[in-house]
Design an enzyme around this catalytic site. Sequence first.
Site, PDB file in Angstrom:
ATOM      1  N   GLY A 240       0.836  -1.199   0.000  1.00 53.38           N
ATOM      2  CA  GLY A 240       0.000   0.000   0.000  1.00 53.38           C
ATOM      3  C   GLY A 240       0.866   1.241   0.000  1.00 53.38           C
ATOM      4  N   SER A 241       0.321   2.326   0.512  1.00 61.17           N
ATOM      5  CA  SER A 241       1.034   3.596   0.459  1.00 61.17           C
ATOM      6  C   SER A 241       2.193   3.620   1.460  1.00 61.17           C
ATOM      7  CB  SER A 241       0.051   4.715   0.805  1.00 61.17           C
ATOM      8  OG  SER A 241      -0.503   4.468   2.080  1.00 61.17           O
ATOM      9  N   THR A 242       3.120   4.519   1.197  1.00 58.14           N
ATOM     10  CA  THR A 242       4.223   4.709   2.132  1.00 58.14           C
ATOM     11  C   THR A 242       3.689   5.170   3.484  1.00 58.14           C
ATOM     12  OG1 THR A 242       5.795   5.096   0.358  1.00 58.14           O
ATOM     13  CG2 THR A 242       6.351   6.041   2.502  1.00 58.14           C
ATOM     14  N   GLY A 245       2.858   2.148   5.363  1.00 62.91           N
ATOM     15  CA  GLY A 245       4.090   1.470   5.786  1.00 62.91           C
ATOM     16  C   GLY A 245       4.737   2.141   6.983  1.00 62.91           C
ATOM     17  N   GLU A 262       5.773  -3.403   0.670  1.00 64.99           N
ATOM     18  CA  GLU A 262       5.705  -3.076  -0.769  1.00 64.99           C
ATOM     19  C   GLU A 262       4.910  -1.787  -0.864  1.00 64.99           C
ATOM     20  OE1 GLU A 262       7.009  -4.773  -3.312  1.00 64.99           O
ATOM     21  OE2 GLU A 262       7.510  -6.731  -2.453  1.00 64.99           O
TER      22      GLU A 262
HETATM   23  P1  NAD Z   1      -3.460   2.289   1.328  1.00 62.63           P
HETATM   24  O1  NAD Z   1      -2.146   2.512   2.005  1.00 62.63           O
HETATM   25  O2  NAD Z   1      -4.513   3.294   1.501  1.00 62.63           O
HETATM   26  O3  NAD Z   1      -4.087   0.887   1.848  1.00 62.63           O
HETATM   27  C1  NAD Z   1      -3.417  -0.330   1.675  1.00 62.63           C
HETATM   28  C2  NAD Z   1      -3.881  -1.332   2.713  1.00 62.63           C
HETATM   29  O4  NAD Z   1      -3.368  -0.974   3.996  1.00 62.63           O
HETATM   30  C3  NAD Z   1      -5.399  -1.397   2.882  1.00 62.63           C
HETATM   31  O5  NAD Z   1      -5.768  -2.741   3.032  1.00 62.63           O
HETATM   32  C4  NAD Z   1      -5.638  -0.614   4.165  1.00 62.63           C
HETATM   33  O6  NAD Z   1      -6.806  -0.970   4.842  1.00 62.63           O
HETATM   34  C5  NAD Z   1      -4.414  -1.002   4.962  1.00 62.63           C
HETATM   35  N1  NAD Z   1      -4.005  -0.072   6.033  1.00 62.63           N
HETATM   36  C6  NAD Z   1      -3.953   1.271   5.972  1.00 62.63           C
HETATM   37  N2  NAD Z   1      -3.451   1.760   7.120  1.00 62.63           N
HETATM   38  C7  NAD Z   1      -3.189   0.707   7.910  1.00 62.63           C
HETATM   39  C8  NAD Z   1      -2.648   0.565   9.222  1.00 62.63           C
HETATM   40  N3  NAD Z   1      -2.291   1.614   9.963  1.00 62.63           N
HETATM   41  N4  NAD Z   1      -2.499  -0.677   9.723  1.00 62.63           N
HETATM   42  C9  NAD Z   1      -2.834  -1.751   8.997  1.00 62.63           C
HETATM   43  N5  NAD Z   1      -3.367  -1.686   7.759  1.00 62.63           N
HETATM   44  C10 NAD Z   1      -3.528  -0.466   7.222  1.00 62.63           C
HETATM   45  O7  NAD Z   1      -3.120   2.045  -0.229  1.00 62.63           O
HETATM   46  P2  NAD Z   1      -4.122   1.970  -1.480  1.00 62.63           P
HETATM   47  O8  NAD Z   1      -4.677   3.305  -1.764  1.00 62.63           O
HETATM   48  O9  NAD Z   1      -5.033   0.804  -1.342  1.00 62.63           O
HETATM   49  O10 NAD Z   1      -3.081   1.571  -2.649  1.00 62.63           O
HETATM   50  C11 NAD Z   1      -2.303   2.487  -3.345  1.00 62.63           C
HETATM   51  C12 NAD Z   1      -0.891   2.534  -2.798  1.00 62.63           C
HETATM   52  O11 NAD Z   1      -0.328   1.238  -2.746  1.00 62.63           O
HETATM   53  C13 NAD Z   1       0.048   3.335  -3.689  1.00 62.63           C
HETATM   54  O12 NAD Z   1       0.905   4.105  -2.880  1.00 62.63           O
HETATM   55  C14 NAD Z   1       0.812   2.267  -4.439  1.00 62.63           C
HETATM   56  O13 NAD Z   1       2.071   2.680  -4.941  1.00 62.63           O
HETATM   57  C15 NAD Z   1       0.945   1.220  -3.395  1.00 62.63           C
HETATM   58  N6  NAD Z   1       1.184  -0.101  -3.970  1.00 62.63           N
HETATM   59  C16 NAD Z   1       2.439  -0.627  -3.855  1.00 62.63           C
HETATM   60  C17 NAD Z   1       2.710  -1.848  -4.445  1.00 62.63           C
HETATM   61  C18 NAD Z   1       4.096  -2.440  -4.372  1.00 62.63           C
HETATM   62  O14 NAD Z   1       4.222  -3.622  -4.660  1.00 62.63           O
HETATM   63  N7  NAD Z   1       5.139  -1.684  -4.007  1.00 62.63           N
HETATM   64  C19 NAD Z   1       1.697  -2.551  -5.101  1.00 62.63           C
HETATM   65  C20 NAD Z   1       0.419  -1.995  -5.175  1.00 62.63           C
HETATM   66  C21 NAD Z   1       0.182  -0.768  -4.604  1.00 62.63           C
END
Ligand code: NAD
Length: 507
Positions: A240-242, A245, A262
């Site tokens: 997900g997003s940085t 992370g 990731e």
């Molecule tokens: P997001 O960060 O909003 O959510 C991703 C996941 O994390 C969701 O399931 C969300 O519920 C969960 N989440 C959020 N905060 C959390 C926390 N504090 N504790 C536990 N879980 C939590 O991301 P998004 O909008 O769904 O996806 C887009 C982002 O993901 C972009 O930044 C994209 O670059 C990244 N991404 C990276 C990869 C990679 O392999 N590097 C692949 C796909 C997407």
Amino acid sequence: MTALPSAIADARALLERLGVDPAALDGGALAARSPVTGEVLARLREHTADEAGRAIETAHQAYLAWRKVPAPRRGELVRLLGEELRAAKTDLAALVTLEAGKVTSEGLGEVQEMIDICDYATGLSRQLFGLTLATERPSHRMMETWHPLGVVGVISAFNFPVAVWSWNAALAFVCGDAVVWKPSEKTPLTALAVQALFEKARAKFGPDAPDGLSALLIGGRAVGEALVDHPKVPLVSATGSTAMGRQVGPRLAARFARALLELGGNNAAIVAPSADLDLTLRGVAFAAMGTAGQRCTTLRRLFVHDSVYDAFVPRLKAAYASVPVGDPRADGVLVGPLVDKAAFDAMQAALDQARAAGGAVTGGARVDIAGPDAFYVAPALVEMDRQADIVRHETFAPILYVMRYGDLADAIAAQNDVAQGLSSSIFTLNLREAELFVSSEGSDCGIANVNIGPSGAEIGGAFGGEKETGGGREAGSDSWKAYMRRATNTINHGTTLPLAQGVTFDV
Ligand code: NAD
């Protein structure tokens, strides 16, 4: 009302064919929306933290049994999962299109990627090898062995709603682990379908694959945190997003659990003087506009050499102006919708910031395809005279910043001069330039390509990136080691007890 055919009945029919219990689709607080039409497809009940805890405990019990099943036999479960995915490919892909907004070909591609990793993991189940190492002590043997790890938590993003789970889960299952998955709250329906397909494969496999070996937690951040904080989850793979992370990484570190992160990318390509411009145009167009700019590997920054800028950029602008934007279910459409209003607002805010920094914006406006609740846009190309702050930021939408360069060293330095380090490319026919780019002095990304764009990886190679992208690696190469624990074993088959380093201790 939407101007497009409703997605609701189709989504319900697909879910039923894929084995999802219709009773699970109504009455809950989590609205599953289709970005294609903006409609609510289902209302799901979210899991509580207590339920998450119970699912993790059950998964842990499942792991204790599963680790005793020989790895090649575990591979058979993953082979059966691959068979289910093959049989369901068209339906699951259509559901990915309805729930994530991907065009048909990309939805099919996502399911194919799941099938590919199942094939890969099945073969891998006979190759989870350790090493025999030279020992300094006579009549001793030293070796390294790999053991199952436990419950693997998977947190995934909306933009690869099913493939990310499979990259992790297929490897984790052959490695002897159980998997608990918290998909994006924006894409819970495809996750329900995948879990149903897994259960079909498990039923065919028989009783050696215990109940709870794969569990699904529906919900948002709170249920994700329950997974992150549970002491019986030794590894969490979070995509997900940085920003996510940054929250998840320290929490895992606090309990010494492993993190496979990731995260966001800000991927660049360099178009060198010798580039094959026809091929470059196709590579750039797919990487920058495909998936409506919503791939972690989407091309966001383009450095074009002065000598080809005026020949190349007008052609690219023409491709931007003519790319078919619309209903992702329709033949010929290449760019579907943004996932939601927040994504649209973020895109417009980024374009405003780019204009304020002197950028010349082409495209980027909203296109009314399906009424007020669906967010379609014309992809935006922004010519910039420098890498301003907004260019260094990942905006998860189809915005390509185009900049000129004169010297390759400067272009490589600019490419690397961002916080993220996921993917990168150079388009060149010059051997020295290509080799420099992939060398230790070249791209600092986890993925560095020559004459293909930065997006569209295949599963054979390890996938992931450096810096704020999180450092994790998934899928091919030796990524499987992340899902196992390593033991070093030293065995004395002699009659004396020589100590290492010549130490003596005679009692
Ligand atoms: P997001 O960060 O909003 O959510 C991703 C996941 O994390 C969701 O399931 C969300 O519920 C969960 N989440 C959020 N905060 C959390 C926390 N504090 N504790 C536990 N879980 C939590 O991301 P998004 O909008 O769904 O996806 C887009 C982002 O993901 C972009 O930044 C994209 O670059 C990244 N991404 C990276 C990869 C990679 O392999 N590097 C692949 C796909 C997407």
